[in-house]
Design a protein around this motif. Structure first.
Motif, PDB file in Angstrom:
ATOM      1  N   ALA A  52       0.881  -1.204  -0.125  1.00 41.35           N
ATOM      2  CA  ALA A  52      -0.062  -0.034   0.053  1.00 41.35           C
ATOM      3  C   ALA A  52       0.728   1.372   0.095  1.00 41.35           C
ATOM      4  O   ALA A  52       0.728   2.359  -0.775  1.00 41.35           O
ATOM      5  CB  ALA A  52      -0.874  -0.040   1.234  1.00 41.35           C
ATOM      6  N   ALA A 101      -5.542   2.283  -2.503  1.00 46.40           N
ATOM      7  CA  ALA A 101      -4.384   1.411  -2.076  1.00 46.40           C
ATOM      8  C   ALA A 101      -4.975   0.513  -1.049  1.00 46.40           C
ATOM      9  O   ALA A 101      -4.593  -0.827  -1.090  1.00 46.40           O
ATOM     10  CB  ALA A 101      -3.060   2.182  -1.566  1.00 46.40           C
ATOM     11  N   THR A 106      -6.641   7.917  -3.359  1.00 44.81           N
ATOM     12  CA  THR A 106      -5.581   7.060  -3.566  1.00 44.81           C
ATOM     13  C   THR A 106      -5.184   6.066  -2.366  1.00 44.81           C
ATOM     14  O   THR A 106      -5.012   5.202  -2.434  1.00 44.81           O
ATOM     15  CB  THR A 106      -4.182   7.770  -3.878  1.00 44.81           C
ATOM     16  N   LEU A 139       2.229   1.745  -3.389  1.00 46.25           N
ATOM     17  CA  LEU A 139       0.867   2.269  -4.266  1.00 46.25           C
ATOM     18  C   LEU A 139       0.698   3.853  -4.150  1.00 46.25           C
ATOM     19  O   LEU A 139       0.569   4.598  -4.979  1.00 46.25           O
ATOM     20  CB  LEU A 139      -0.452   1.574  -4.158  1.00 46.25           C
ATOM     21  N   VAL A 140       0.473   4.149  -2.928  1.00 44.29           N
ATOM     22  CA  VAL A 140       0.190   5.507  -2.484  1.00 44.29           C
ATOM     23  C   VAL A 140       1.459   6.324  -2.944  1.00 44.29           C
ATOM     24  O   VAL A 140       1.012   7.701  -3.397  1.00 44.29           O
ATOM     25  CB  VAL A 140       0.171   5.661  -0.781  1.00 44.29           C
ATOM     26  N   VAL A 162      -7.271  -2.285  -2.886  1.00 44.87           N
ATOM     27  CA  VAL A 162      -6.406  -3.302  -3.428  1.00 44.87           C
ATOM     28  C   VAL A 162      -5.514  -4.093  -2.733  1.00 44.87           C
ATOM     29  O   VAL A 162      -5.445  -5.585  -3.166  1.00 44.87           O
ATOM     30  CB  VAL A 162      -5.380  -2.333  -4.481  1.00 44.87           C
ATOM     31  N   VAL A 163      -5.112  -3.942  -1.546  1.00 42.82           N
ATOM     32  CA  VAL A 163      -4.250  -4.849  -0.793  1.00 42.82           C
ATOM     33  C   VAL A 163      -5.026  -5.821   0.235  1.00 42.82           C
ATOM     34  O   VAL A 163      -4.398  -6.593   0.699  1.00 42.82           O
ATOM     35  CB  VAL A 163      -2.993  -4.225   0.138  1.00 42.82           C
TER      36      VAL A 163
END
Lengths: 324, 291, 324
Positions: free
Chosen positions: B141, B158, B154, B144-145, B161-162
């Motif tokens: 994360a 993130a 975002t 991603l961020v 998504v995780v």
């Protein structure tokens, strides 16, 4: 347990790692802007020559698939690139940091499993007793406390109120020239607070899980059989029941490992523990992508190894799965 | 011992029955009240109290309870901690909810497809799930961020998504169990399409564990957001509880209050959510509770 | 001479969500040395609770022995210490259970499980105990016992597992062996083999057997005496021949009528209408009244007591009055 299973498991682990490498590759390209600039790092103050050499090394002028091939080939040779901020190969950087992280994570894992299972077993003896109530309250609290905040509270407590544990770093500077044994003790002394901070959430979860698992097992027919042949209460609990109740605990322990590494990242930052998490934090603040990707690679690698070990030990612990 | 209770038959919908159970569960009701207070304070507190959490209003490190205007004291820059506490809850709760919603959407969709269709679909989706479980969530994360540049959206993205793999596994397990039941076969027998069976027949019956899981996911997402903000990866223009702790981290030995109060706020929020989750779990599984 | 095992006025209660429920009410029965007592009745009538009371294995809480006495060899068991009860399980009383599939611990070999029972009560080392275990496996008719001893329960069939349970139960030469529906979960062909084995064991070891079953066929083959139970009470108690040939209580008659007999093809199999009432709904009168074809007014008001009204002891107002 047969060799073909182990080989299959190892091959699958290798595939997962290949997936991580591909993901790393994609992430760099996902970042806005020129990949060469991304790799050099925003704070690297990259010169045009430097960018050119990065393009050369990563084959950034070639087609994307070729770039991927080059990247995978490099990683296969344990070349994860160069950190332009630290001015060192990423593998060297991580090599220095991975030991403390493993020490922290494994200690926390053992601490939480041993203490958690012990609490859970004691609680399971009296499903409505005070210990059971304590375990479920403790588990709910443990789940809700932010791990970094627990660390900070412990630092405040042990730095000013009861200064018996060091609250920062891994070694005392003044013991730099001491013998191995003294140094090892010093590291353990430093390890206590971070390991306990990290362990406390999982400790609570293992206590709750092993209580539930023990309660289920204690109701089973073979426990009645053990009692019917005159086994003592201790033997019933710790030998007959725990061996069976341990199976779901083992599964969760394997699944938790990734979360433990995430937690270690925060705990290392709070306690200035010189591990990979601290490195990840430092490199993210500096947008040092090769190092970040390297940490992601090695952290995933640790999870894959832990999962394989969990799988194998599960098969050893459960005779019904052996030889399959 | 026979224990079948012929007399206990009541014609009641399971949801209503669950609600009855939930209402009688004291910890769960306390959780609801705590959460209502916290949400109320973050929604209305800012308007009623006013005050910019970034504004330097007083001397730094004013201890709590000394100056009546700043009951919780000031931080290392002399910013009002009460203002931070009131405005800092909003982003944390919003990101927590959004991330949990995203987690559930991804997890339920993939888990439902895998569990319902089985075969290669299941195989492929489960391999993907395992792959995501190998990546340490917080680290992934963070990456991603950083790549997407931090903002509330975002961060929520993130975290979603995780976090979905666990939901996907749970949904898959429920679907595997339910799709074998008679009423699913019956639905198929009257010619219902797959899409209808998945969303209208199986999913409602898998709802209880998924609702519990969704509640707990909100708690995890809040902790996640707090962790990211603490590391300085939150939106730098938005005050949040995690950011307050992170910003004052260097000075904890001089002043305990700027980190303690926001930490308590995070703790009580997640605690309330998990009390509610446990209460829902008990309400949906009355048998487990009797043990 | 007094009996080997004597149960007198035993009362066992359970705490349930409907309040305190009486699972056993003034239950009396006895077993003499070397004989077989059959205990019959439908599921939920208290047969297994009686057996577990003798073993001191009533799950407590919620269950407890609220009154009466159980004497084994003249020793009172209801007031015995947990340690004494443990020492007694195995050498004095042993038990085999209904579900051989789940009554053995899945994570230990069967040899280990038998050897454990031996080592708990005899001063022998592990090697000797394992040797004895193999001999016992041989004795209960398990082929190639040395290799089987190293097997885990899941590698054995249901019949084999029940043989293992029997071997474990007789490993300490108990004086009384309680068999709680030992064949219910097994194939019909295997059932006969297990009964043969129990008969052999009784002959060779001189052990008294309490056979709990709802199978009147098994009773006619195995039992010397029979106690018929209904809703937590003994309602008829006599020699097996008497009960089989001259059943008195309407319930016992119903049970006998349920036996399919060879050459009796003109009869439809009888069945007893209704089910055993839940314990928390037991009222003032006879628990069987609602299902009884001979119900009188008195039956709903007053509980019949076990008394010698006719041929042999029976608890029924109808029989009592017919003989007045």
């Amino acid at each position: 347990m047969n060799t073909s299973y182990i080989l299959r498991r190892l091959f699958y682990g290798l595939l997962l790692m290949l997936g991580v490498v591909v993901l790393n590759f994609l992430l760099i390209r996902l970042a806005p802007g020129d990949p060469a600039v991304v790799i050099a790092g925003e704070m690297g103050g990259a010169t045009e020559e430097m960018l050119e050499s990065i393009r050369e090394e990563y084959g950034l002028n070639k087609p994307v698939l070729t770039q991927l091939g080059i990247y995978i080939a490099n990683v296969a040779q344990f070349d994860l690139g160069e950190s332009f901020f630290f001015n060192q190969p990423v593998t060297t950087l991580i090599g220095h940091r991975i030991g403390p992280t493993i020490l922290l994570v494994i200690t926390a894992q053992l601490l939480s499993i041993v203490l958690g299972v012990f609490l859970g077993v004691i609680a399971a003896r009296k499903p409505n007793g005070p210990m059971s109530a304590f375990v479920s309250v403790f588990a709910t609290i443990g789940y809700a406390v932010p791990v970094f905040w627990t660390g900070i509270m412990l630092i405040i407590l042990f730095a000013s109120v009861v200064p018996i544990f060091p609250v920062e770093g891994m070694q005392s500077v003044k013991l730099r020239d001491a013998g191995f044994f003294v140094k090892a003790l010093d590291v353990l002394h430093h390890l206590i607070l971070p390991a306990f901070t990290l362990a406390i959430i999982y400790l609570a979860q293992y206590a709750r899980l092993s209580r539930a698992s023990m309660l289920e097992v204690l109701g089973s027919d073979y426990i009645r059989t053990a009692r019917a042949k005159g086994a003592s209460e201790g033997s019933v609990l710790f030998k007959h029941a725990l061996r069976n109740a341990a199976l779901p605990i083992l599964t969760v322990a394997g699944l938790q490992f990734g979360n433990l590494i995430s937690g270690a990242l925060l705990v290392e930052t709070v306690f200035n523990w010189p591990g990979m998490g601290r490195l990840a934090f430092d490199s993210i603040l500096r947008r040092d992508y090769p190092t970040i990707m390297g940490v992601l690679f090695f952290a995933s690698f640790m999870v894959v190894v832990a999962n394989i070990l969990t799988d194998l030990s599960y098969r050893l612990a459960d005779p019904r799965l052996r030889g399959r | 011992m026979s224990d079948q209770s012929v007399t206990e038959f009541k014609a009641e919908s399971p949801a209503l029955e669950a609600w009855r159970m939930f209402r009688r569960n004291i910890p769960a009701v306390i959780g609801v009240i705590m959460l209502m207070v916290i949400v109320g304070a973050t929604l209305y507190g800012t308007f009623l109290y006013g005050g910019d959490p970034f504004e330097i209003v007083w001397a730094p490190h004013e201890p709590p309870g000394v100056t009546p205007e700043f009951p919780l004291g000031t931080d290392y820059l002399g910013r009002n901690i009460v203002a931070g506490m009131l405005t800092g809850g909003g982003p944390t709760l919003a990101v927590g909810l959004a991330a949990a919603a995203l987690t559930m959407v991804i997890g339920i969709s993939l888990g439902a497809l895998a569990g319902y269709y089985g075969g290669w679909v299941d195989n492929l989706l489960m391999r993907i799930t395992e792959f995501f479980q190998v990546l340490p969530a917080l680290l992934f994360a963070m990456v991603l961020v950083t790549l997407l540049s931090p903002s509330l959206w975002t961060i929520a993205l993130a975290i979603g998504v995780v976090s979905w793999p666990q939901t996907a596994r749970l949904t898959r397990a429920e679907f595997l169990k339910i799709k074998e039941l008679e009423y699913v076969t019956a639905a198929r027998a009257i010619g219902a399409r797959n899409k209808r069976i998945i969303w209208k027949v199986i999913l409602p019956n898998a709802a209880p564990p998924l609702i519990v899981s969704a509640t707990l996911t909100i708690g995890v997402a809040i902790l996640f957001e707090a962790g990211l903000s603490f590391l300085g990866l939150g939106d730098p223009n938005v005050m949040s509880w995690g950011l307050m702790i992170g910003a004052n981290r260097e000075y904890i030995l001089d002043a305990w209050w700027p980190v303690t109060f926001p930490g308590l706020a995070i703790f009580f929020t997640v605690f309330a959510v998990s009390l509610i989750g446990d209460g829902l779990n008990d309400a949906f599984n009355p048998k487990l509770r009797e043990r | 001479m007094s009996a080997l095992l004597e149960i007198e006025d035993l009362r066992v209660t359970f705490r349930t969500r409907y309040g305190e429920v009486t699972a056993l009410d003034s239950v009396s029965m006895h077993v003499n040395e070397g004989e077989t007592l059959g205990v019959v009745g439908e599921s939920g009538c208290g047969k297994s609770i009686t057996a577990l009371s003798v073993m001191g294995l009533i799950p407590s809480p919620p269950g407890k022995i609220a009154g009466g006495s159980i004497r084994l060899n003249g020793e009172e068991l209801t007031t015995a210490s947990p340690a004494r009860l443990r020492a007694m399980r195995g050498p004095d009383a042993a038990m085999i259970f209904q579900e051989p599939m789940t009554s053995l611990n899945p994570v230990f070999t069967v040899g280990d499980q038998i050897a454990e029972a031996i080592m708990l009560h005899q001063k022998v080392d592990k090697a000797q105990a394992l040797k004895d275990a193999v001999a016992l496996l041989d004795r209960v008719g398990i082929p190639s016992p040395e290799t089987r001893a190293k097997d885990y329960p899941h590698q054995l069939s249901g019949g084999m597992r029940q043989r293992v349970m029997i071997a474990m139960a007789v490993s300490c030469r108990p004086k009384v062996l309680i068999a709680d529906e030992p064949t219910t979960a097994l194939d019909v062909t295997v059932q006969a083999q297990i009964f043969d084995l129990l008969n052999e064991i009784q002959r060779d070891f001189g052990v008294a057997i309490i056979l709990i079953t709802h199978d009147m066929g098994a009773i006619s083959e195995m039992a010397d005496r029979v106690a018929v139970m209904y809703a937590g009470r003994v309602i008829e108690d006599a020699s097996a021949d008497d009960v089989l040939d001259y059943p008195q209580h309407p319930y016992a008659r119903g049970l006998i009528d349920c036996i399919p007999a060879l050459g009796r093809d003109d009869h439809r199999l009888a069945e007893i209408p209704g089910v055993v009432p839940p314990l928390h709904l037991l009222g003032q009168g006879c628990a069987f009244a609602d299902r009884c074809a001979f119900k009188q007014d008195r039956c709903t008001r007053e509980k019949p007591l076990l008394g010698s009204h006719g041929h042999h002891p029976v608890a029924c107002h109808g029989i009592e009055e017919a003989r007045l």
